[in-house]
Design an enzyme around this catalytic site. Structure first.
Site, PDB file in Angstrom:
ATOM      1  N   HIS A 134     128.986  86.707 -40.946  1.00  0.00           N
ATOM      2  CA  HIS A 134     128.897  87.651 -41.932  1.00  0.00           C
ATOM      3  C   HIS A 134     127.841  87.766 -42.892  1.00  0.00           C
ATOM      4  CE1 HIS A 134     133.171  87.720 -40.571  1.00  0.00           C
ATOM      5  NE2 HIS A 134     133.255  89.182 -41.004  1.00  0.00           N
ATOM      6  N   HIS A 165     138.996  85.150 -45.238  1.00  0.00           N
ATOM      7  CA  HIS A 165     137.877  85.962 -44.440  1.00  0.00           C
ATOM      8  C   HIS A 165     136.868  86.562 -45.377  1.00  0.00           C
ATOM      9  CE1 HIS A 165     136.923  88.178 -40.873  1.00  0.00           C
ATOM     10  NE2 HIS A 165     136.281  88.886 -41.623  1.00  0.00           N
ATOM     11  N   HIS A 190     134.503  95.272 -47.511  1.00  0.00           N
ATOM     12  CA  HIS A 190     133.325  94.603 -46.969  1.00  0.00           C
ATOM     13  C   HIS A 190     132.233  94.676 -48.182  1.00  0.00           C
ATOM     14  CE1 HIS A 190     135.150  93.920 -43.221  1.00  0.00           C
ATOM     15  NE2 HIS A 190     134.357  93.184 -42.878  1.00  0.00           N
TER      16      HIS A 190
END
Length: 617
Positions: free
Chosen positions: A275, A386, A473
């Site tokens: 990520h 996450h 995100h």
């Protein structure tokens, strides 16, 4: 007898001669091999794909001459986009010639070059045209029934305003999992996200939709190797023009021609990069990783999942600091876990679970059965956080995080204390209650988000308005617009579990690009811009994607990276590969200045690519 002696003498002489150096030989000998490559111009030969991972690049070697003041122009196809750039002296020296970037694939390219050459003590100005064929693009296939082309099948150019027509966009996509990889998991200790393994598809397109660069990853990537595979993510173009990113157990830096700056394994105490790879103004790197070995309070040893940030010194690779988020946040906050669509959790998209959610009983049973790994669940050793982005705010030496599975964006100080939380107030422990930002309108008046605090006006009202982000995100600070206590933050609001629930129909889901204004002193947050709700479900990206401010054009770049797929309306499951949207907006604009849709590809993130950074500086 006489003839025999003569013949013997000749043979002996030949043997001696063959053992001695000879300057007369055409190739080889004491002074080195003869260079007999074809030379098109006045300097040296052309080497295509010089470092093996960038097939649409080349170097025109200097031929032993001193050269300076070079300019390169890739002659565009009919109605194509021109790429033209000056080359800084350091690049001429580093590559031993003139770097060529932006060749068209499967095309006989015309490359116009200007440079000055030192010849017998005099600098001559040279103008030349080179012919360079570049082969078709190639990407490893994965044998899935939805795969139709390498990288993407076509690009639908819907809109490009003139002031953005010079843009190049770096696209960080990847393929679905393939049988060639994803065959191992961590065993000692258990857990982690090793099986998160997708073949990379990284490329640069111009505003005409043509590929002008792509990565042939094979020389540095092996889907079957634990320490050379993973998901390539976190691409950033550094100030020196080179690219940094990570994959699995590695973090790396290469220039755009493919020359390695470094390629390192993660420090031993950490694993499973994915990520986010942030470049801080302080010069250090901030990487989103996980712990290789954590002793839980119950005595179990686990590898954690996407919940550790490390600060790394670029020159040495030394770890300067770490943020262990299972110690800083609440890894057992489960309110958002219970409403996540299990068919679109992280990138482990499972059509059979589409529309399903987890119960409190399901979550409680996990500790009893030692079910650890890359699964949605609470507690260290599972995917409770996450974290999909980290952005170092050098102004107050804090980090800003996006936690997808908490549907929250969080700021944490160097002292490991939470400074603020932007997200629904549901389910946070008492110790975090005073860290929750209060939503306000443009006049500073408090906005009510209902009894639970999760159902805001932007969710309830078709016209939009303030809302939290859900499974978001890229929580990125807009540095150039922020100062002191006032901080501007951009994010891609994916939108799953919006309002802390699943909608009546999957087709009711939508995503947004959004910008907030945060008053860190008053602990308030104002939504100042959004886009996406009006596009509805066709623009919905359940996972991945990006929103990021661009200083050079005072614009906002948006990549809705898994939008546009065909779904089973009954379950919400993917029936085709997505068709992502590349968009760029003038700051504050309600409609995009650029809209390009890539067909049949699974997207992660994208960004404008600067040729100036790569070659001019």
């Amino acid at each position: 007898m006489k003839i025999g002696k003569t013949l013997g003498a000749v043979l002996l002489a030949a043997l001696v001669a063959s053992m001695a150096p000879s300057a007369a030989m055409a190739i080889g000998g004491a002074s080195g091999a003869k260079v007999d490559y074809q030379v098109q111009g006045q300097i040296g030969e052309i080497i295509v794909n010089p470092y093996d991972i960038a097939p649409l690049t080349a170097i025109i070697k200097n031929g032993g001459y001193l050269i300076k003041d070079a300019t390169v122009r890739i002659v565009p196809k009919k109605d194509g986009q021109e790429i033209k750039y000056n080359v800084a002296p350091k690049h001429l020296l580093t590559h031993g010639g003139i770097p060529v970037f932006g060749l068209y694939p499967d095309h006989v390219n015309t490359v116009e070059v200007e440079y000055s050459k030192l010849n017998s003590g005099k600098w001559d100005r040279v103008n030349e045209s080179y012919t360079i064929y570049a082969a078709p693009v190639y990407s490893e296939p994965n044998a899935t029934k939805t795969l139709k082309a390498a990288f993407f099948s076509s690009a639908n150019i819907k809109k490009v305003d003139s002031e953005f027509s010079d843009r190049l966009y770096f696209v960080n996509n990847f393929m679905h999992k393939a049988g060639k990889g994803t065959r191992v998991v961590w065993n000692n200790p258990t857990g982690g996200a090793l099986e998160w393994n997708y073949y990379p598809q990284n490329f640069i397109i111009d505003t005409k939709g043509d590929i002008r660069w792509y990565m042939n990853a094979n020389p540095i990537y092996d889907l079957k190797s634990i320490y050379n595979a993973g998901v390539m993510m976190g691409f950033k173009q550094n100030a020196d023009g080179a690219m940094t990113w990570g994959f699995g157990q590695r973090y790396v830096k290469y220039d755009i021609l493919g020359k390695e700056v470094f390629n390192r394994e993660l420090p031993a105490g950490y694993n499973d990069f994915s990520h986010s790879f942030d470049l801080s103004p302080n010069g250090n790197y901030f990487l989103r990783v996980a712990s290789s070995n954590l002793k839980r309070p119950d005595g179990k040893n686990v590898r954690t999942v996407r919940d550790v940030i490390i600060e790394v010194e670029p020159s040495s690779g030394a770890v300067l600091d770490e943020w262990r988020l299972f110690d800083i946040l609440d890894p057992y906050r489960d309110v958002n876990m219970k409403v996540l669509d299990q068919g679109a959790v992280c990138l482990n998209i499972d059509a059979s679970q589409a529309g399903h959610t987890m119960s409190a009983e399901d979550l409680a049973k996990q500790d009893q059965n030692d079910n650890f790994g890359d699964i949605v669940g609470v507690g260290p050793g599972r995917n409770w956080a996450h974290i999909n982005s980290v952005d170092h705010d050098a102004e107050d030496d804090s980090i800003i995080l996006s936690s997808r599975h908490q549907s929250a964006m969080i700021k944490v100080g160097r002292d490991k204390q939470v400074k603020w939380i932007l997200g629904s107030p549901e389910g946070w422990k008492k110790e975090f209650q005073d860290k929750l930002l209060t939503p306000v309108d443009s006049k500073g008046r408090k906005i009510s988000c209902g009894e639970t605090g999760s159902k805001c006006p932007g969710y309830e009202n078709d016209q939009g308005g303030f809302d939290w982000t859900w499974t978001q995100h890229t929580a990125f600070k807009i540095d150039s617009k922020s100062k002191g206590d006032i901080l501007y933050l951009s994010a891609f609001d994916n939108g799953d579990s919006r309002g802390m629930e699943q909608p009546a129909l999957p087709s009711m889901k939508y995503s947004r690009a959004v910008i907030y204004k945060i008053d860190q002193k008053k602990m308030t947050v104002e939504q100042i811009w959004e886009f996406g709700k009006e596009r509805g479900n066709e623009w919905y990206s359940p996972v991945t994607s990006l929103t990021e401010y661009q200083t050079d054009k005072n614009s906002v770049f948006v990549y809705s990276a898994v939008a546009g797929a065909d779904f089973d309306i009954a379950t919400g499951a993917f029936l085709t590969d997505p068709n992502p949207f590349i968009m760029e907006f003038k700051y504050g604009a309600k409609e995009p200045s650029v809209e390009i849709q890539l067909m049949d590809t699974t997207g992660y993130q994208a960004m404008p690519f600067s040729v100036e950074k790569a070659f001019v500086k």
